[in-house]
Design a protein around this motif. Structure first.
Motif, PDB file in Angstrom:
ATOM      1  N   ASN A   1    -113.138 -94.387 -35.303  1.00 47.82           N
ATOM      2  CA  ASN A   1    -113.219 -93.539 -36.494  1.00 47.82           C
ATOM      3  C   ASN A   1    -113.794 -92.156 -36.204  1.00 47.82           C
ATOM      4  O   ASN A   1    -113.799 -91.293 -37.087  1.00 47.82           O
ATOM      5  CB  ASN A   1    -114.081 -94.210 -37.563  1.00 47.82           C
ATOM      6  CG  ASN A   1    -113.344 -95.304 -38.309  1.00 47.82           C
ATOM      7  OD1 ASN A   1    -112.529 -95.058 -39.194  1.00 47.82           O
ATOM      8  ND2 ASN A   1    -113.633 -96.549 -37.942  1.00 47.82           N
ATOM      9  N   MET A   2    -114.292 -91.949 -34.995  1.00 49.79           N
ATOM     10  CA  MET A   2    -114.941 -90.683 -34.667  1.00 49.79           C
ATOM     11  C   MET A   2    -114.003 -89.471 -34.792  1.00 49.79           C
ATOM     12  O   MET A   2    -114.429 -88.422 -35.306  1.00 49.79           O
ATOM     13  CB  MET A   2    -115.540 -90.752 -33.260  1.00 49.79           C
ATOM     14  CG  MET A   2    -116.584 -89.691 -32.996  1.00 49.79           C
ATOM     15  SD  MET A   2    -118.085 -89.956 -33.959  1.00 49.79           S
ATOM     16  CE  MET A   2    -118.745 -91.407 -33.108  1.00 49.79           C
ATOM     17  N   PRO A   3    -112.747 -89.537 -34.349  1.00 51.11           N
ATOM     18  CA  PRO A   3    -111.875 -88.366 -34.504  1.00 51.11           C
ATOM     19  C   PRO A   3    -111.741 -87.922 -35.965  1.00 51.11           C
ATOM     20  O   PRO A   3    -111.825 -86.728 -36.263  1.00 51.11           O
ATOM     21  CB  PRO A   3    -110.530 -88.845 -33.929  1.00 51.11           C
ATOM     22  CG  PRO A   3    -110.905 -89.907 -32.952  1.00 51.11           C
ATOM     23  CD  PRO A   3    -112.083 -90.600 -33.566  1.00 51.11           C
ATOM     24  N   TYR A   4    -111.537 -88.886 -36.862  1.00 59.19           N
ATOM     25  CA  TYR A   4    -111.446 -88.541 -38.283  1.00 59.19           C
ATOM     26  C   TYR A   4    -112.755 -87.924 -38.766  1.00 59.19           C
ATOM     27  O   TYR A   4    -112.749 -86.924 -39.494  1.00 59.19           O
ATOM     28  CB  TYR A   4    -111.108 -89.775 -39.111  1.00 59.19           C
ATOM     29  CG  TYR A   4    -111.255 -89.570 -40.601  1.00 59.19           C
ATOM     30  CD1 TYR A   4    -110.218 -89.011 -41.350  1.00 59.19           C
ATOM     31  CD2 TYR A   4    -112.430 -89.920 -41.259  1.00 59.19           C
ATOM     32  CE1 TYR A   4    -110.361 -88.808 -42.709  1.00 59.19           C
ATOM     33  CE2 TYR A   4    -112.565 -89.716 -42.621  1.00 59.19           C
ATOM     34  CZ  TYR A   4    -111.530 -89.161 -43.339  1.00 59.19           C
ATOM     35  OH  TYR A   4    -111.679 -88.968 -44.685  1.00 59.19           O
ATOM     36  N   GLY A   5    -113.876 -88.521 -38.372  1.00 57.35           N
ATOM     37  CA  GLY A   5    -115.171 -88.014 -38.800  1.00 57.35           C
ATOM     38  C   GLY A   5    -115.421 -86.599 -38.313  1.00 57.35           C
ATOM     39  O   GLY A   5    -115.898 -85.743 -39.073  1.00 57.35           O
ATOM     40  N   ILE A   6    -115.108 -86.329 -37.052  1.00 55.82           N
ATOM     41  CA  ILE A   6    -115.325 -84.987 -36.508  1.00 55.82           C
ATOM     42  C   ILE A   6    -114.449 -83.967 -37.234  1.00 55.82           C
ATOM     43  O   ILE A   6    -114.905 -82.874 -37.597  1.00 55.82           O
ATOM     44  CB  ILE A   6    -115.031 -84.968 -34.989  1.00 55.82           C
ATOM     45  CG1 ILE A   6    -116.052 -85.836 -34.244  1.00 55.82           C
ATOM     46  CG2 ILE A   6    -115.049 -83.543 -34.449  1.00 55.82           C
ATOM     47  CD1 ILE A   6    -115.760 -85.974 -32.765  1.00 55.82           C
ATOM     48  N   TRP A   7    -113.198 -84.315 -37.443  1.00 54.55           N
ATOM     49  CA  TRP A   7    -112.265 -83.394 -38.096  1.00 54.55           C
ATOM     50  C   TRP A   7    -112.717 -83.071 -39.521  1.00 54.55           C
ATOM     51  O   TRP A   7    -112.735 -81.917 -39.944  1.00 54.55           O
ATOM     52  CB  TRP A   7    -110.871 -83.998 -38.095  1.00 54.55           C
ATOM     53  CG  TRP A   7    -109.832 -83.103 -38.686  1.00 54.55           C
ATOM     54  CD1 TRP A   7    -109.270 -83.180 -39.925  1.00 54.55           C
ATOM     55  CD2 TRP A   7    -109.234 -81.964 -38.060  1.00 54.55           C
ATOM     56  NE1 TRP A   7    -108.373 -82.173 -40.111  1.00 54.55           N
ATOM     57  CE2 TRP A   7    -108.316 -81.411 -38.986  1.00 54.55           C
ATOM     58  CE3 TRP A   7    -109.388 -81.358 -36.809  1.00 54.55           C
ATOM     59  CZ2 TRP A   7    -107.555 -80.286 -38.700  1.00 54.55           C
ATOM     60  CZ3 TRP A   7    -108.624 -80.245 -36.526  1.00 54.55           C
ATOM     61  CH2 TRP A   7    -107.723 -79.710 -37.456  1.00 54.55           C
ATOM     62  N   MET A   8    -113.106 -84.104 -40.280  1.00 47.58           N
ATOM     63  CA  MET A   8    -113.532 -83.882 -41.656  1.00 47.58           C
ATOM     64  C   MET A   8    -114.850 -83.124 -41.708  1.00 47.58           C
ATOM     65  O   MET A   8    -115.029 -82.215 -42.527  1.00 47.58           O
ATOM     66  CB  MET A   8    -113.656 -85.224 -42.380  1.00 47.58           C
ATOM     67  CG  MET A   8    -112.339 -85.916 -42.660  1.00 47.58           C
ATOM     68  SD  MET A   8    -111.277 -84.948 -43.759  1.00 47.58           S
ATOM     69  CE  MET A   8    -112.264 -84.916 -45.246  1.00 47.58           C
TER      70      MET A   8
END
Length: 230
Positions: A126-133
């Motif tokens: 889930n880290m990519p989504y979290g970083i992007w948001m």
């Protein structure tokens, strides 16, 4: 209607001891199915396991994605655009497709059948989504506020904590809710990476209502599903 009919079936079947796959009003409504589900210690353990996995996953993602988003938002880093492209690409990867090598990796390092290991793996996915948001929300925070804090002697950590973080509460909550609900509802990852029944989260324990002979306890299944959704 297509979304409402299954929910109506859950509501009606959960209070019907003789529930069937058909949508029908219960003749003698009762809460016995709910009592059976809630008083079962195995079910309570499953809900606790789900909560442990979900809360660790969301906490790790929020903290590390916030720290990663800060330099991506505030500094003109070399190769930042390509790094962001990679993040976008990683958000579209089907995680279930790599679970076989991940399972082998977990076995090799002794990480299998542990709730914390599952939580950190879900956090990594889930880290990519979290970083992007987080970066998008952080971009909306004026840099001038942070510069004013630096004039008063604040360093980067102080500025993040007292200036940026309070203004990013909506973004932090958005990422937290998305990651928490995703971890809470994830079935396939814990199903593959956990072997001990006592470690199964509530998403996996739903199998208990399906008999090997094909029989399904529809009433208790519906009650369990309602409690699980709540």
């Amino acid at each position: 209607l297509l979304f409402l009919i299954p929910l109506l079936w859950l509501a009606f079947a959960s209070v019907d001891l003789n529930a069937s796959p058909l949508l029908s009003l219960p003749k003698n409504p009762t809460i016995e199915n709910y009592v059976s589900v809630i008083t079962n210690p195995d079910n309570l353990r499953g809900f606790l396991n789900s909560f442990i996995i979900a809360i660790i996953t969301s906490a790790v993602v929020v903290v590390f994605s916030f720290l990663a988003a800060y330099p991506l938002s505030r500094y003109d880093l070399k190769g930042k655009r390509y790094f962001l492209y990679i993040i976008i690409f990683m958000t579209s990867l089907p995680i279930n497709a790599i679970l076989v090598p991940v399972f082998k990796l977990f076995i090799s390092f002794g990480l299998h059948d542990k709730l914390v290991s599952i939580a950190f793996f879900m956090a990594a996915t889930n880290m990519p989504y979290g970083i992007w948001m987080m970066k998008n929300f952080m971009d909306s925070v004026p840099v001038s506020l942070e510069e004013a804090a630096r004039v008063d002697g604040a360093n980067s950590l102080v500025a993040m904590r007292h200036i940026i973080m309070p203004l990013m509460i909506p973004g932090i909550l958005t990422v937290s809710i998305y990651v928490f609900t995703g971890a809470w509802g994830n079935f396939f990852v814990p199903f593959i990476l956990l072997q001990t029944a006592s470690n199964f989260p509530s998403s996996v324990r739903i199998y208990q209502f399906f008999d090997n002979s094909g029989l399904i306890e529809y009433g208790r299944l519906a009650a369990y599903s309602v409690v699980y959704m709540i």
